[in-house]
Motif scaffolding. Structure first.
Motif, PDB file in Angstrom:
ATOM      1  N   ARG A   3       0.857  -1.182   0.000  1.00 30.22           N
ATOM      2  CA  ARG A   3       0.000   0.000   0.000  1.00 30.22           C
ATOM      3  C   ARG A   3       0.898   1.239   0.000  1.00 30.22           C
ATOM      4  O   ARG A   3       1.962   1.250   0.608  1.00 30.22           O
ATOM      5  N   GLU A   4       0.432   2.280  -0.675  1.00 29.92           N
ATOM      6  CA  GLU A   4       1.124   3.568  -0.679  1.00 29.92           C
ATOM      7  C   GLU A   4       0.450   4.456   0.371  1.00 29.92           C
ATOM      8  O   GLU A   4      -0.711   4.859   0.204  1.00 29.92           O
ATOM      9  N   ILE A   5       1.173   4.751   1.441  1.00 31.21           N
ATOM     10  CA  ILE A   5       0.633   5.529   2.547  1.00 31.21           C
ATOM     11  C   ILE A   5       1.371   6.852   2.639  1.00 31.21           C
ATOM     12  O   ILE A   5       2.604   6.879   2.695  1.00 31.21           O
ATOM     13  N   ALA A   6       0.624   7.936   2.657  1.00 27.51           N
ATOM     14  CA  ALA A   6       1.203   9.263   2.877  1.00 27.51           C
ATOM     15  C   ALA A   6       0.929   9.643   4.328  1.00 27.51           C
ATOM     16  O   ALA A   6      -0.211   9.600   4.785  1.00 27.51           O
ATOM     17  N   LEU A   7       1.978   9.979   5.046  1.00 33.79           N
ATOM     18  CA  LEU A   7       1.867  10.380   6.443  1.00 33.79           C
ATOM     19  C   LEU A   7       2.321  11.827   6.505  1.00 33.79           C
ATOM     20  O   LEU A   7       3.519  12.113   6.496  1.00 33.79           O
ATOM     21  N   ALA A   8       1.351  12.752   6.481  1.00 35.07           N
ATOM     22  CA  ALA A   8       1.651  14.177   6.428  1.00 35.07           C
ATOM     23  C   ALA A   8       1.700  14.741   7.846  1.00 35.07           C
ATOM     24  O   ALA A   8       0.700  14.706   8.565  1.00 35.07           O
ATOM     25  N   ILE A   9       2.872  15.230   8.228  1.00 32.19           N
ATOM     26  CA  ILE A   9       3.053  15.741   9.585  1.00 32.19           C
ATOM     27  C   ILE A   9       3.857  17.035   9.575  1.00 32.19           C
ATOM     28  O   ILE A   9       4.587  17.317   8.637  1.00 32.19           O
ATOM     29  N   ASP A  10       3.692  17.787  10.645  1.00 25.76           N
ATOM     30  CA  ASP A  10       4.562  18.926  10.922  1.00 25.76           C
ATOM     31  C   ASP A  10       5.573  18.428  11.940  1.00 25.76           C
ATOM     32  O   ASP A  10       5.235  18.232  13.105  1.00 25.76           O
ATOM     33  N   PRO A  11       6.824  18.187  11.528  1.00 24.16           N
ATOM     34  CA  PRO A  11       7.789  17.579  12.442  1.00 24.16           C
ATOM     35  C   PRO A  11       8.107  18.436  13.666  1.00 24.16           C
ATOM     36  O   PRO A  11       8.680  17.952  14.627  1.00 24.16           O
ATOM     37  N   GLU A  96       7.553  22.536  -0.707  1.00 22.18           N
ATOM     38  CA  GLU A  96       7.635  23.966  -0.396  1.00 22.18           C
ATOM     39  C   GLU A  96       6.364  24.652  -0.859  1.00 22.18           C
ATOM     40  O   GLU A  96       5.788  24.288  -1.874  1.00 22.18           O
ATOM     41  N   SER A  97       5.938  25.647  -0.083  1.00 18.51           N
ATOM     42  CA  SER A  97       4.735  26.381  -0.466  1.00 18.51           C
ATOM     43  C   SER A  97       4.850  27.831  -0.035  1.00 18.51           C
ATOM     44  O   SER A  97       5.718  28.201   0.744  1.00 18.51           O
ATOM     45  N   LYS A  98       3.913  28.595  -0.534  1.00 20.28           N
ATOM     46  CA  LYS A  98       3.763  29.967  -0.066  1.00 20.28           C
ATOM     47  C   LYS A  98       2.850  29.945   1.153  1.00 20.28           C
ATOM     48  O   LYS A  98       2.133  28.972   1.392  1.00 20.28           O
ATOM     49  N   ARG A  99       2.863  30.995   1.891  1.00 18.10           N
ATOM     50  CA  ARG A  99       2.145  31.078   3.162  1.00 18.10           C
ATOM     51  C   ARG A  99       0.694  30.626   3.061  1.00 18.10           C
ATOM     52  O   ARG A  99       0.207  29.865   3.875  1.00 18.10           O
ATOM     53  N   SER A 100      -0.016  31.055   2.044  1.00 17.93           N
ATOM     54  CA  SER A 100      -1.446  30.766   1.953  1.00 17.93           C
ATOM     55  C   SER A 100      -1.758  29.493   1.161  1.00 17.93           C
ATOM     56  O   SER A 100      -2.910  29.144   1.010  1.00 17.93           O
ATOM     57  N   ASP A 101      -0.726  28.804   0.680  1.00 19.71           N
ATOM     58  CA  ASP A 101      -0.956  27.667  -0.209  1.00 19.71           C
ATOM     59  C   ASP A 101      -0.546  26.318   0.364  1.00 19.71           C
ATOM     60  O   ASP A 101      -0.396  25.354  -0.374  1.00 19.71           O
ATOM     61  N   THR A 102      -0.394  26.220   1.666  1.00 20.98           N
ATOM     62  CA  THR A 102       0.091  24.980   2.261  1.00 20.98           C
ATOM     63  C   THR A 102      -0.833  23.809   1.949  1.00 20.98           C
ATOM     64  O   THR A 102      -0.376  22.749   1.515  1.00 20.98           O
ATOM     65  N   CYS A 103      -2.124  23.995   2.172  1.00 20.39           N
ATOM     66  CA  CYS A 103      -3.095  22.925   1.873  1.00 20.39           C
ATOM     67  C   CYS A 103      -3.065  22.565   0.395  1.00 20.39           C
ATOM     68  O   CYS A 103      -3.026  21.378   0.029  1.00 20.39           O
ATOM     69  N   LYS A 104      -3.083  23.575  -0.434  1.00 23.19           N
ATOM     70  CA  LYS A 104      -3.116  23.339  -1.879  1.00 23.19           C
ATOM     71  C   LYS A 104      -1.863  22.620  -2.356  1.00 23.19           C
ATOM     72  O   LYS A 104      -1.930  21.784  -3.257  1.00 23.19           O
ATOM     73  N   ARG A 105      -0.736  22.920  -1.745  1.00 22.32           N
ATOM     74  CA  ARG A 105       0.521  22.274  -2.155  1.00 22.32           C
ATOM     75  C   ARG A 105       0.483  20.783  -1.845  1.00 22.32           C
ATOM     76  O   ARG A 105       0.914  19.959  -2.656  1.00 22.32           O
ATOM     77  N   LEU A 106      -0.029  20.417  -0.674  1.00 17.66           N
ATOM     78  CA  LEU A 106      -0.146  19.000  -0.328  1.00 17.66           C
ATOM     79  C   LEU A 106      -1.130  18.303  -1.267  1.00 17.66           C
ATOM     80  O   LEU A 106      -0.852  17.205  -1.771  1.00 17.66           O
ATOM     81  N   ILE A 107      -2.261  18.930  -1.531  1.00 22.44           N
ATOM     82  CA  ILE A 107      -3.261  18.357  -2.433  1.00 22.44           C
ATOM     83  C   ILE A 107      -2.675  18.175  -3.834  1.00 22.44           C
ATOM     84  O   ILE A 107      -2.859  17.142  -4.472  1.00 22.44           O
ATOM     85  N   GLU A 108      -1.952  19.185  -4.299  1.00 25.67           N
ATOM     86  CA  GLU A 108      -1.311  19.111  -5.613  1.00 25.67           C
ATOM     87  C   GLU A 108      -0.342  17.925  -5.673  1.00 25.67           C
ATOM     88  O   GLU A 108      -0.344  17.157  -6.642  1.00 25.67           O
ATOM     89  N   HIS A 109       0.472  17.775  -4.651  1.00 29.26           N
ATOM     90  CA  HIS A 109       1.428  16.656  -4.622  1.00 29.26           C
ATOM     91  C   HIS A 109       0.706  15.309  -4.646  1.00 29.26           C
ATOM     92  O   HIS A 109       1.081  14.417  -5.403  1.00 29.26           O
ATOM     93  N   LEU A 110      -0.314  15.170  -3.812  1.00 31.04           N
ATOM     94  CA  LEU A 110      -1.044  13.904  -3.739  1.00 31.04           C
ATOM     95  C   LEU A 110      -1.761  13.588  -5.045  1.00 31.04           C
ATOM     96  O   LEU A 110      -2.038  12.423  -5.336  1.00 31.04           O
TER      97      LEU A 110
END
Length: 152
Positions: A3-11, A96-110
């Protein structure tokens, strides 16, 4: 079957360790491929504007590099925890993202990689804070195409 699992965290957060531990103990299999993902916001303003005028571009690039290295080092510690528990196939993804695009950057990657499940931690915001600043996990789960598991 892998399975391909993405574990998105703020370290940097306390929730990161809790999320990784929960996933390791309750969800992950030894055959999974795990992508430890963090999104770095590199255009945030950490200093006042008067000081910023005295900082040259090289200093800013050096600060960004230190932030990337620090985040990568912390993600490597989580990878070592998973490896020690018998989950050998763990990758680190720094976005990497801009301040207001953090959610969008993760969605784009996924949207560019096959992912069976995305695991996120929760900051346990109050209803009031969620209303004012919004919920990262609410936004993500309504915009990605894979299953989402939220660890509270």
């Amino acid at each position: 079957m892998t399975r391909e699992i993405a574990l998105a965290i703020d370290p940097e957060s306390e929730e990161a360790g809790k999320t990784v531990s929960w996933a390791k103990e309750n969800f992950l299999r030894k055959t999974d491929h795990v992508n430890l993902i963090t999104v770095l916001c590199l255009d945030a303003e950490f200093v006042d504007h008067d000081y910023l005028l005295a900082v040259d571009e090289k200093d800013i690039l050096d600060m960004e590099e230190k932030l990337k290295n620090n985040s990568k080092s912390k993600l490597e510690k989580f990878r070592n925890v998973l490896n020690a528990d018998g989950i050998p196939n763990v990758s680190i993804v720094l976005l990497e993202s801009k301040r207001s695009d953090t959610c969008k950057r993760l969605i784009e990657h996924l949207g560019t990689v096959h992912t069976d499940c995305l695991i996120l931690g929760s900051r346990n915001l109050s209803s009031w804070k969620r209303l004012i600043i919004g919920s990262f996990s609410d936004y993500i789960q309504s915009h990605v195409r894979c299953s989402v598991l939220l660890v509270k």
